[in-house]
Design a protein around this motif. Structure first.
Motif, PDB file in Angstrom:
ATOM      1  N   GLY A 198      -2.085  49.478   8.564  1.00 51.13           N
ATOM      2  CA  GLY A 198      -3.334  49.075   7.940  1.00 51.13           C
ATOM      3  C   GLY A 198      -4.092  50.248   7.353  1.00 51.13           C
ATOM      4  N   VAL A 199      -4.121  51.354   8.087  1.00 51.62           N
ATOM      5  CA  VAL A 199      -4.799  52.556   7.599  1.00 51.62           C
ATOM      6  C   VAL A 199      -4.096  53.097   6.358  1.00 51.62           C
ATOM      7  N   ALA A 200      -2.772  53.198   6.423  1.00 50.15           N
ATOM      8  CA  ALA A 200      -2.009  53.750   5.300  1.00 50.15           C
ATOM      9  C   ALA A 200      -2.129  52.876   4.053  1.00 50.15           C
ATOM     10  N   GLY A 201      -2.209  51.557   4.258  1.00 47.88           N
ATOM     11  CA  GLY A 201      -2.246  50.655   3.123  1.00 47.88           C
ATOM     12  C   GLY A 201      -3.612  50.414   2.527  1.00 47.88           C
ATOM     13  N   HIS A 202      -4.668  50.646   3.295  1.00 45.91           N
ATOM     14  CA  HIS A 202      -5.998  50.254   2.818  1.00 45.91           C
ATOM     15  C   HIS A 202      -7.068  51.329   2.957  1.00 45.91           C
ATOM     16  N   SER A 203      -6.806  52.387   3.673  1.00 47.19           N
ATOM     17  CA  SER A 203      -7.831  53.413   3.875  1.00 47.19           C
ATOM     18  C   SER A 203      -7.695  54.519   2.837  1.00 47.19           C
ATOM     19  N   GLY A 219      -1.506  42.681   5.553  1.00 50.21           N
ATOM     20  CA  GLY A 219      -0.337  42.895   4.712  1.00 50.21           C
ATOM     21  C   GLY A 219       0.884  43.212   5.551  1.00 50.21           C
ATOM     22  N   VAL A 220       1.888  43.803   4.905  1.00 50.55           N
ATOM     23  CA  VAL A 220       3.137  44.193   5.552  1.00 50.55           C
ATOM     24  C   VAL A 220       3.466  45.603   5.102  1.00 50.55           C
ATOM     25  N   SER A 221       3.795  46.476   6.055  1.00 47.38           N
ATOM     26  CA  SER A 221       4.094  47.866   5.739  1.00 47.38           C
ATOM     27  C   SER A 221       5.465  47.980   5.089  1.00 47.38           C
ATOM     28  N   PRO A 222       5.785  49.145   4.478  1.00 41.24           N
ATOM     29  CA  PRO A 222       7.124  49.344   3.911  1.00 41.24           C
ATOM     30  C   PRO A 222       8.243  49.160   4.929  1.00 41.24           C
TER      31      PRO A 222
END
Length: 288
Positions: free
Chosen positions: A78-83, A127-130
């Motif tokens: 979540g942090v990597a995708g939205h922060s 969402g979904v991470s890589p």
């Protein structure tokens, strides 16, 4: 001319620069509202949560909590995708520090408004991470993890570096008071004693691991920080203290080298010097 006046002037300038780095460009205005607006508050003036969150040891605890939180794959996704922690780390820090200050020191109305704003943001973060890891920032158990990692880190840092370490009873009071904030954000089964806090942290270990995003975040925090060279020695001392205080399993998971006896002593000594320096600088601010 006495050296006292130049030292006071330097202290005021350096302290103001540090404060505005952490609190953002509108930090002085926010502080005025948080501390001086009239109205009931969630926590009284002698509350344990005020002792901990008003101390310079939070600088160590904040770094430690970020490293610890990153070990939960869904939280880190979540942090990597939205922060925007890489693009605007100081802005992200200002938002977090203002939220912590508002909920602990601000009026009840302002505290609830801050909670509501965060919950609105969380509702959109999913969402979904890589790596295929699904995440939702308003997942009650994920919120519980973030809360546990933060509060355990803040308390650990305060025990080591706080100006007024808490007694065991006051430490339990701190955990119980911060549980109110965790529940307001949507976390479930929030610990209310130190023993329960430590048990909760241990209970998450089966799901914790260092994803590529977690390792990248650790590298950014520890080796590529957006900190001016003039502040690097102090920042390095704070990060060394944070890393040294991590549980061995967390440090190992992030690939952080464990220090020997001499290295540990140096890290702890540097942590004391750095937190005392921060405390001295900020105490020189008006209403500091």
């Amino acid at each position: 001319m006495s050296l006292a006046a130049p030292v006071r002037q330097w202290r005021a300038r350096a302290g103001s620069a540090l404060f505005l780095r952490v609190a953002g460009p509108h930090g002085h205005r926010s502080r005025e509202r948080i501390h001086h607006r009239e109205g009931p508050r969630w926590f009284g003036p002698d509350a344990a949560v005020r002792v901990v969150h008003g101390d310079a040891s939070m600088f160590v605890g904040g770094i430690r909590s970020l490293l610890l939180q990153s070990l939960h794959p869904a939280a880190m996704a979540g942090v990597a995708g939205h922060s925007a922690f890489r693009e605007d780390p100081w802005g992200r820090l200002a938002q977090t520090s203002t939220f912590l200050a508002t909920t602990v020191f601000g009026t009840a109305d302002d505290a609830q408004a801050a909670i509501d704003a965060v919950r609105t943001i969380h509702a959109r973060v999913r969402g979904v991470s890589p790596e295929g890891i699904p995440y939702a920032a308003d997942d009650p158990d994920l919120l519980r993890w973030v809360h546990v990692a933060e509060i355990e880190s803040f308390l650990d840092a305060h025990t080591r570096y706080g100006q007024h370490p808490l007694s065991p009873a006051r430490a339990d009071e701190y955990v119980a008071q911060t549980a109110r904030i965790g529940r307001a954000l949507g976390a479930v089964d929030v610990p209310e004693t130190v023993a329960d806090l430590r048990a909760a942290l241990e209970g998450y270990r089966p799901v914790l691991r260092a994803t590529p995003a977690a390792l990248d975040a650790a590298t950014f925090l520890l080796r590529e920080p957006p900190v001016p060279w003039t502040l690097r020695p102090g920042y390095t001392a704070l990060t060394a203290a944070a890393v040294e205080s991590l549980p061995a399993w967390a440090a190992d998971g992030l690939g952080l080298r464990r220090r020997g006896r001499v290295g540990t002593a140096l890290a702890r000594g540097g942590g004391h010097v750095a937190t005392r320096t921060v405390r001295w600088l900020l105490a020189g601010q008006p209403d500091g």
